[in-house]
Design a protein around this motif. Structure first.
Motif, PDB file in Angstrom:
ATOM      1  N   LYS A  53      50.618  43.136  30.544  1.00  0.00           N
ATOM      2  CA  LYS A  53      50.231  43.527  29.174  1.00  0.00           C
ATOM      3  C   LYS A  53      51.084  42.809  28.120  1.00  0.00           C
ATOM      4  CE  LYS A  53      47.436  45.319  31.345  1.00  0.00           C
ATOM      5  NZ  LYS A  53      47.291  45.473  32.779  1.00  0.00           N
ATOM      6  N   PRO A 143      42.323  36.880  50.795  1.00  0.00           N
ATOM      7  CA  PRO A 143      41.060  36.714  51.526  1.00  0.00           C
ATOM      8  C   PRO A 143      41.219  35.723  52.674  1.00  0.00           C
ATOM      9  CG  PRO A 143      40.958  35.583  49.399  1.00  0.00           C
ATOM     10  CD  PRO A 143      42.252  36.332  49.435  1.00  0.00           C
ATOM     11  N   VAL A 195      35.089  33.451  39.893  1.00  0.00           N
ATOM     12  CA  VAL A 195      34.128  33.352  40.999  1.00  0.00           C
ATOM     13  C   VAL A 195      34.154  34.670  41.752  1.00  0.00           C
ATOM     14  CG1 VAL A 195      33.558  32.101  43.113  1.00  0.00           C
ATOM     15  CG2 VAL A 195      34.611  30.881  41.205  1.00  0.00           C
ATOM     16  N   ARG A 204      30.107  48.294  38.612  1.00  0.00           N
ATOM     17  CA  ARG A 204      30.389  49.728  38.378  1.00  0.00           C
ATOM     18  C   ARG A 204      29.931  50.188  36.994  1.00  0.00           C
ATOM     19  NH1 ARG A 204      36.125  49.464  40.873  1.00  0.00           N
ATOM     20  NH2 ARG A 204      36.510  48.189  39.072  1.00  0.00           N
ATOM     21  N   ALA A 257      42.352  37.323  43.288  1.00  0.00           N
ATOM     22  CA  ALA A 257      42.368  38.690  42.732  1.00  0.00           C
ATOM     23  C   ALA A 257      41.226  39.483  43.347  1.00  0.00           C
ATOM     24  CB  ALA A 257      42.260  38.635  41.217  1.00  0.00           C
ATOM     25  N   ARG A 260      43.725  45.112  46.137  1.00  0.00           N
ATOM     26  CA  ARG A 260      45.041  45.447  46.694  1.00  0.00           C
ATOM     27  C   ARG A 260      44.836  46.536  47.740  1.00  0.00           C
ATOM     28  NH1 ARG A 260      49.643  43.876  43.904  1.00  0.00           N
ATOM     29  NH2 ARG A 260      50.731  45.815  44.385  1.00  0.00           N
ATOM     30  N   SER A 339      41.355  51.869  31.524  1.00  0.00           N
ATOM     31  CA  SER A 339      41.199  50.806  30.521  1.00  0.00           C
ATOM     32  C   SER A 339      41.358  49.465  31.205  1.00  0.00           C
ATOM     33  CB  SER A 339      42.278  50.915  29.436  1.00  0.00           C
ATOM     34  OG  SER A 339      42.084  52.065  28.660  1.00  0.00           O
ATOM     35  N   VAL A 340      40.499  48.528  30.834  1.00  0.00           N
ATOM     36  CA  VAL A 340      40.654  47.146  31.302  1.00  0.00           C
ATOM     37  C   VAL A 340      41.114  46.358  30.076  1.00  0.00           C
ATOM     38  CG1 VAL A 340      39.586  45.224  32.521  1.00  0.00           C
ATOM     39  CG2 VAL A 340      38.697  47.537  32.856  1.00  0.00           C
ATOM     40  N   PHE A 341      42.305  45.757  30.186  1.00  0.00           N
ATOM     41  CA  PHE A 341      42.926  45.161  28.998  1.00  0.00           C
ATOM     42  C   PHE A 341      42.462  43.730  28.779  1.00  0.00           C
ATOM     43  CE2 PHE A 341      45.303  48.841  30.070  1.00  0.00           C
ATOM     44  CZ  PHE A 341      45.759  49.369  28.869  1.00  0.00           C
TER      45      PHE A 341
END
Ligand SMILES: Cc1cc2nc3c(=O)[nH]c(=O)nc-3n(C[C@H](O)[C@H](O)[C@H](O)COP(=O)(O)OP(=O)(O)OC[C@H]3O[C@@H](n4cnc5c(N)ncnc54)[C@H](O)[C@@H]3O)c2cc1C
Ligand SMILES: NC(=O)c1ccc[n+]([C@@H]2O[C@H](COP(=O)([O-])OP(=O)(O)OC[C@H]3O[C@@H](n4cnc5c(N)ncnc54)[C@H](O)[C@@H]3O)[C@@H](O)[C@H]2O)c1
Length: 446
Positions: A53, A143, A195, A204, A257, A260, A339-341
């Motif tokens: 952040k 991955p 990607v 979602r 990404a 996790r 929240s997605v920042f």
């Protein structure tokens, strides 16, 4: 350091440090075991929320003009971020140590449900305890693709220490980290491509919200590739298949990404009778007690919601259970919010329209364009869309806010939902002016 404690906490995460300090202050003998000195205070302050952040904040101040100027700004931001995390790491250590709790540097593994073996730089030590709390967090999923560990391929942790701003960045995964880092690196000045495996962007979320977010990212020149099967990373090149065709993306850095997973590797849960689920998460009941009677688990390691504030709330549940208050459980902590920042941020609480439809519920959609909010104009941040879902009697089912400062506004709506406050109460609430929150007067007017 003793060989026997009332309570031993494994992992210096949000729940772990909170409980270690509280139990120690209440007079219990407590040890907190942490395997990595660079992680005192856990993921959030060292390699997660706070550093990301801070970088997101600095990205929004990136200078206009040539790339070299932007790259210099980025380098300074990374250096400043390191100073911030070092200061927080020390403050977290001091805060727990000041309560009298022992902080033990080493990796813990259960011998049985009353003993752990801690591997330290000076050898193994055995510690006995009446009760254990597992707070070992989660680790990045790598991955299974060729070259996943090759040069130029990063995780969220390692890329935040990369001092050179990548001209072109490819991100594998379009979830929380993927999108936050896409928005951030685009703001810093990188050309970003995301990607992702699934065909639907932000599956979602409601389609209109996902579309609004997509448009804002596109306006920053972020490209989003969906339905891709990533096969290989090699010298900055990412290979993937889309609709039967093999494609290649050239970049200066690749960020993985794709999620996790709970960190239970080597913890020896099987020796203590602590059951794990098929993803390696610790199975708990609603009081966060594991299948061993004297062992609890909190935070990401449970393999459910992976958020700092959930780990903190888990600490309240465990505190209540161990102290006999037994009030809070995972079932009564209210509506779930997040929240997605990205820039502007997206925040949500409760049900989306998709969820309500799937549940066969009657609902009414209330919506507002961010462009209609006076404060958004003041801030020059008019992109976005706000949506709320209410029942005919005004009961709030959920809200999706894609607008500046939504990460503050959403907490107000969660409070309203948790306390049965109705849409009309918010529509008539006196907000200060000019603020982003005052737009909730208009949003909730039915
Ligand atoms: C890049 C990024 C950004 C994020 N942004 C946000 C955000 O904005 N908001 C939000 O709410 N969440 C965010 N998260 C998620 C959040 O950081 C995590 O949910 C939270 O930190 C998990 O805390 P925890 O208490 O489960 O454990 P952690 O804080 O992960 O702590 C676990 C600790 O246990 C230690 N450990 C592990 N195994 C052992 C062992 N065997 N012995 C001893 N010690 C051990 C680890 O070294 C670690 O210090 C983000 C995560 C990432 C990666
Ligand atoms: N603002 C926040 O609160 C915040 C910010 C960052 C992270 N987090 C936490 O950290 C966790 C981890 O974040 P994350 O973004 O890594 O995970 P995520 O689960 O949110 O997203 C992973 C994404 O990767 C995609 N994916 C999976 N495998 C893939 C593959 N092989 N190729 C391409 N795409 C693939 C998935 O479809 C998904 O879109 C989150 O679940 C969240 O709880 C929270």
């Amino acid at each position: 350091m003793k060989a026997n404690y009332d309570i031993v906490v494994i992992g210096f995460g949000k729940a772990g440090k909170t409980l270690a300090a509280k139990f120690s202050k209440s007079g219990k003998s407590v040890a907190l075991v942490e395997k990595d000195k660079n992680m005192y205070g856990g993921t959030c302050i060292n390699v997660g929320c706070i550093p990301s952040k801070r970088l997101i904040t600095d990205a929004s101040k990136s200078p206009n003009g040539e790339f070299e100027k932007k790259a210099q700004h980025y380098k300074e931001a990374v250096a400043e971020k390191k100073k911030l995390t070092a200061a927080l790491n020390k403050a977290n250590y001091d805060k727990v140590a000041s309560t009298g709790a022992d902080i033990i540097d080493g990796t813990a593994s259960f011998k049985d449900n009353h003993h752990i073996v801690v591997s330290t730089k000076d050898g193994n030590i055995e510690i006995e305890a009446d009760k254990f709390i597992i707070n070992t967090g989660s680790v990045t999923v790598i991955p299974k693709i060729e070259g996943a560990d090759s040069k130029g391929v990063y995780t969220s942790e390692s890329i935040m220490n990369l001092e050179e701003l990548p001209k072109r960045l490819t991100i594998v995964g379009g979830g929380y980290i993927g999108l936050e880092f896409a928005s951030m690196y685009a703001d810093f000045g990188s050309k970003v491509t995301v990607v992702q495996d699934g065909d639907v962007f932000l599956p979602r979320e409601d389609e209109d919200i996902a579309k609004a977010i997509h448009e804002v990212l596109e306006a920053k020149a972020v490209e989003i590739v969906t339905g891709a099967k990533v096969t290989k990373a090699e010298e900055g090149k990412l290979y993937y298949e889309v609709a039967g065709e093999t494609k290649t993306l050239d970049s200066d850095a690749i960020l993985l990404a794709v999620g996790r997973r709970p960190n239970t590797d080597g913890l020896g849960c099987e020796n203590a009778g602590v059951k794990l689920n098929d993803r390696g998460g610790v199975v708990t009941d609603e009081h966060l007690k594991t299948s061993a009677d004297n062992i609890w688990a909190a935070g990401d390691v449970c393999g459910k919601l992976q958020f700092t504030y959930i780990s903190l709330d888990d600490s309240r549940i465990i505190w209540d259970e161990i102290t006999g208050e037994d009030k809070r459980t995972t079932e009564n902590r209210g509506a779930f919010s997040y929240s997605v920042f990205i820039n502007p941020p997206f925040s949500r609480v409760g049900m989306s329209e998709k969820d309500a439809k799937a549940a066969g519920m009657e609902y009414k959609v209330l919506s507002l364009s961010a462009n209609a909010i006076p404060k958004a104009k003041v801030l020059r941040k008019t992109d976005g869309l706000l949506k709320a879902l209410v029942k005919a009697d005004g009961t709030i089912l959920g809200a999706e806010l894609f607008c500046e400062e939504s990460y503050e506004m959403i907490n107000f709506i969660k409070l309203a939902m948790d306390h049965g406050i109705k849409a009309k109460d918010i529509a008539n609430f006196i907000f200060t002016h000019p603020t982003m929150s005052e737009s909730l007067n208009d949003l909730f007017a039915m």
